[in-house]
Design a protein around this motif. Sequence first.
Motif, PDB file in Angstrom:
ATOM      1  N   ILE A  80      37.718  27.346  34.216  1.00 32.98           N
ATOM      2  CA  ILE A  80      37.589  28.735  33.797  1.00 32.98           C
ATOM      3  C   ILE A  80      37.932  28.864  32.327  1.00 32.98           C
ATOM      4  O   ILE A  80      38.942  28.315  31.859  1.00 32.98           O
ATOM      5  N   SER A  81      37.100  29.592  31.588  1.00 31.97           N
ATOM      6  CA  SER A  81      37.395  29.828  30.174  1.00 31.97           C
ATOM      7  C   SER A  81      37.087  31.266  29.817  1.00 31.97           C
ATOM      8  O   SER A  81      36.110  31.854  30.309  1.00 31.97           O
ATOM      9  N   THR A  82      37.963  31.848  28.971  1.00 39.02           N
ATOM     10  CA  THR A  82      37.749  33.203  28.465  1.00 39.02           C
ATOM     11  C   THR A  82      37.789  33.158  26.956  1.00 39.02           C
ATOM     12  O   THR A  82      38.222  32.168  26.345  1.00 39.02           O
ATOM     13  N   GLY A  83      37.353  34.247  26.348  1.00 38.83           N
ATOM     14  CA  GLY A  83      37.376  34.309  24.894  1.00 38.83           C
ATOM     15  C   GLY A  83      38.790  34.347  24.354  1.00 38.83           C
ATOM     16  O   GLY A  83      39.745  34.716  25.047  1.00 38.83           O
ATOM     17  N   SER A  84      38.954  33.976  23.094  1.00 45.39           N
ATOM     18  CA  SER A  84      40.264  33.945  22.457  1.00 45.39           C
ATOM     19  C   SER A  84      40.863  35.341  22.348  1.00 45.39           C
ATOM     20  O   SER A  84      40.193  36.290  21.933  1.00 45.39           O
ATOM     21  N   GLY A  85      42.131  35.471  22.794  1.00 42.61           N
ATOM     22  CA  GLY A  85      42.862  36.713  22.630  1.00 42.61           C
ATOM     23  C   GLY A  85      42.542  37.802  23.619  1.00 42.61           C
ATOM     24  O   GLY A  85      42.972  38.950  23.446  1.00 42.61           O
ATOM     25  N   VAL A  86      41.768  37.505  24.681  1.00 41.08           N
ATOM     26  CA  VAL A  86      41.400  38.547  25.653  1.00 41.08           C
ATOM     27  C   VAL A  86      42.070  38.339  27.000  1.00 41.08           C
ATOM     28  O   VAL A  86      41.817  39.065  27.946  1.00 41.08           O
ATOM     29  N   GLY A  87      42.958  37.358  27.115  1.00 37.28           N
ATOM     30  CA  GLY A  87      43.631  37.087  28.375  1.00 37.28           C
ATOM     31  C   GLY A  87      43.183  35.771  28.968  1.00 37.28           C
ATOM     32  O   GLY A  87      42.308  35.088  28.421  1.00 37.28           O
ATOM     33  N   SER A  88      43.797  35.406  30.089  1.00 35.51           N
ATOM     34  CA  SER A  88      43.453  34.124  30.699  1.00 35.51           C
ATOM     35  C   SER A  88      43.740  34.127  32.187  1.00 35.51           C
ATOM     36  O   SER A  88      44.476  34.977  32.698  1.00 35.51           O
ATOM     37  N   PHE A  89      43.152  33.155  32.870  1.00 27.73           N
ATOM     38  CA  PHE A  89      43.339  32.968  34.308  1.00 27.73           C
ATOM     39  C   PHE A  89      44.037  31.648  34.553  1.00 27.73           C
ATOM     40  O   PHE A  89      43.982  30.719  33.736  1.00 27.73           O
ATOM     41  N   GLY A  90      44.634  31.540  35.745  1.00 26.88           N
ATOM     42  CA  GLY A  90      45.186  30.270  36.172  1.00 26.88           C
ATOM     43  C   GLY A  90      44.095  29.365  36.711  1.00 26.88           C
ATOM     44  O   GLY A  90      42.900  29.679  36.637  1.00 26.88           O
ATOM     45  N   ALA A  91      44.469  28.237  37.263  1.00 24.55           N
ATOM     46  CA  ALA A  91      43.503  27.266  37.773  1.00 24.55           C
ATOM     47  C   ALA A  91      42.725  27.824  38.965  1.00 24.55           C
ATOM     48  O   ALA A  91      43.234  28.634  39.748  1.00 24.55           O
ATOM     49  N   ALA A  92      41.497  27.365  39.097  1.00 25.23           N
ATOM     50  CA  ALA A  92      40.646  27.801  40.204  1.00 25.23           C
ATOM     51  C   ALA A  92      41.081  27.161  41.502  1.00 25.23           C
ATOM     52  O   ALA A  92      41.500  25.995  41.536  1.00 25.23           O
ATOM     53  N   PRO A 115      46.988  39.628  30.437  1.00 22.08           N
ATOM     54  CA  PRO A 115      45.963  40.432  31.107  1.00 22.08           C
ATOM     55  C   PRO A 115      44.586  40.185  30.490  1.00 22.08           C
ATOM     56  O   PRO A 115      44.474  39.922  29.282  1.00 22.08           O
ATOM     57  N   VAL A 116      43.591  40.267  31.334  1.00 24.72           N
ATOM     58  CA  VAL A 116      42.201  40.070  30.875  1.00 24.72           C
ATOM     59  C   VAL A 116      41.630  41.434  30.528  1.00 24.72           C
ATOM     60  O   VAL A 116      41.490  42.305  31.402  1.00 24.72           O
ATOM     61  N   LEU A 117      41.348  41.627  29.245  1.00 27.24           N
ATOM     62  CA  LEU A 117      40.954  42.942  28.761  1.00 27.24           C
ATOM     63  C   LEU A 117      39.598  43.366  29.313  1.00 27.24           C
ATOM     64  O   LEU A 117      38.754  42.532  29.704  1.00 27.24           O
ATOM     65  N   ASN A 118      39.377  44.669  29.312  1.00 24.41           N
ATOM     66  CA  ASN A 118      38.103  45.240  29.757  1.00 24.41           C
ATOM     67  C   ASN A 118      36.941  44.646  28.958  1.00 24.41           C
ATOM     68  O   ASN A 118      37.029  44.481  27.738  1.00 24.41           O
ATOM     69  N   ASN A 119      35.857  44.319  29.664  1.00 25.62           N
ATOM     70  CA  ASN A 119      34.624  43.774  29.083  1.00 25.62           C
ATOM     71  C   ASN A 119      34.800  42.386  28.477  1.00 25.62           C
ATOM     72  O   ASN A 119      34.036  41.982  27.612  1.00 25.62           O
ATOM     73  N   SER A 120      35.802  41.654  28.951  1.00 25.27           N
ATOM     74  CA  SER A 120      35.970  40.272  28.509  1.00 25.27           C
ATOM     75  C   SER A 120      34.959  39.368  29.208  1.00 25.27           C
ATOM     76  O   SER A 120      34.608  39.575  30.375  1.00 25.27           O
ATOM     77  N   LYS A 121      34.529  38.364  28.492  1.00 25.74           N
ATOM     78  CA  LYS A 121      33.588  37.382  29.043  1.00 25.74           C
ATOM     79  C   LYS A 121      34.358  36.200  29.617  1.00 25.74           C
ATOM     80  O   LYS A 121      35.188  35.603  28.935  1.00 25.74           O
ATOM     81  N   THR A 122      34.038  35.868  30.871  1.00 21.92           N
ATOM     82  CA  THR A 122      34.643  34.711  31.520  1.00 21.92           C
ATOM     83  C   THR A 122      33.538  33.794  32.017  1.00 21.92           C
ATOM     84  O   THR A 122      32.571  34.252  32.655  1.00 21.92           O
ATOM     85  N   VAL A 123      33.679  32.497  31.720  1.00 22.81           N
ATOM     86  CA  VAL A 123      32.696  31.502  32.161  1.00 22.81           C
ATOM     87  C   VAL A 123      33.376  30.546  33.128  1.00 22.81           C
ATOM     88  O   VAL A 123      34.425  29.962  32.806  1.00 22.81           O
ATOM     89  N   VAL A 124      32.771  30.409  34.311  1.00 27.52           N
ATOM     90  CA  VAL A 124      33.269  29.476  35.321  1.00 27.52           C
ATOM     91  C   VAL A 124      32.301  28.295  35.355  1.00 27.52           C
ATOM     92  O   VAL A 124      31.145  28.434  35.768  1.00 27.52           O
ATOM     93  N   SER A 125      32.763  27.140  34.899  1.00 27.77           N
ATOM     94  CA  SER A 125      31.917  25.941  34.833  1.00 27.77           C
ATOM     95  C   SER A 125      32.081  25.138  36.116  1.00 27.77           C
ATOM     96  O   SER A 125      33.203  24.737  36.469  1.00 27.77           O
TER      97      SER A 125
END
Length: 473
Positions: A80-92, A115-125
Amino acid sequence: MKKVFNASILAAAVALSFGANAADVSVGTKLSITNEASAAGVASATYANDITFYNRQELAAGDVVTLTFPVGSVVTSATISTGSGVGSFGAAVIADSGSSTKNLTIKFTVATGSPVLNNSKTVVSLVDFLPKVGDVVYTAADGFSGAAKDTTGTNSVALTTSTAQEVVSVATKFNGFIKRDARGTYETTKGTLAAEVSISRPAATTVAAVATETLVITGKNFDTVTSIEAAICDNGTTPTAVNTTGQPVLTCATGTKVPVTVAAAAATCGGVACVSPAKPDTFTINTVTLTDELVAAVSPATGLAGKIAVAITSDTAKTFPVGSVAVTRNVTYTQIAPAGANKSYDYIKDADFGLFKLDASVVNVPYLPVGYDLTPNVEIANAGSTDAEIQLEAFDQNGVAYGPVTLTTKAGKKAVTKVSEGDIETAFGLAANSKKKLSVTFVLDADAADITLAPYYRQNESRVNVMSDQYKK
């Protein structure tokens, strides 16, 4: 006051722009499976893929996002990856990969203090991913109450697409003319002596293996055919018919011709060996070497495409059959699971492939009583600017055929010419009292629009008009 108002407008515009940019859920690569591969039970290979989502509501620490896949879907790992400075998730956390009864799920929790901010982009590879037919569904839940969150927008997307493995159509039809006075020879100055079948194979991830593939050409009285050739050019162009020899010769203007020729000896009666007196009516062409030459389709189409040209070589010593020709495109695919017979597909079946006709004005008079003392006559009106030679051919009530015979009399230009009972008897060698019920076909060296026939016979003092087939055309 004005500054406050302008600031409010700016804030609203920024909010709208975030909303407009929200892409919800999308999939990087959809698994494309042909309908034929699905029917044949072909297994797809695993591959790497991405699932991307934009959350429309801020996700707090402890909130849980779940991606749910169709039952039987498989994945080895997810990053899982999110944009810089918009929050993050733990392991899948992956559950029920490859289960036959449960949906595959991938869950990940918002990290503490991030926290993952509103309208943040998250990519699950995804690694070694293989979906079943259906959608991936995005859901989010409050980490404490379990209440649903982020429910607006489009929360699902299809993982697979389906397509026909082959698409076929008739691109060009035969429009051939047979010489009136040499019935086994083509008129090469006009008409179309090469028909074309268009074949495309759209791009797909999973396809079925072709077991057999054919073009089947059907007509009548194919004992008058020397051979049928199908061809394609190796550079993706389509062969054209060169007619300088009196027969159509398929030729590539550029590239090299790849031909398949089926000789008369291989013609069949409906696909099986003919039993006398039946005449062959079917030529079957194996097209595997021809479709090997299909080239990349022109965008926006995908996959491969091309046209196969078909030409018929006539036997000049015989009378070529006047009438229509049909074409069938058949492909069978290797059956994988469950085991069984290969499935057969007719992409076109008995499709109109054009026709061949005499290079003349042809009119049939279905009934003339010859030799009954009824004095049948046929008046021929020729509106053309030249005299027209007249040929007669016929069959009688017993199935006996006569002709073709050329009369010494011509249909005069801008005139009405009578063909009498005596003319018909002389042409066919009939006695004066032969009592023949004849169906007579008149073949005139003229344009059809210039010729009109008025057949009749006399009964006592009455004149009985006979309808010709001009009134059926």
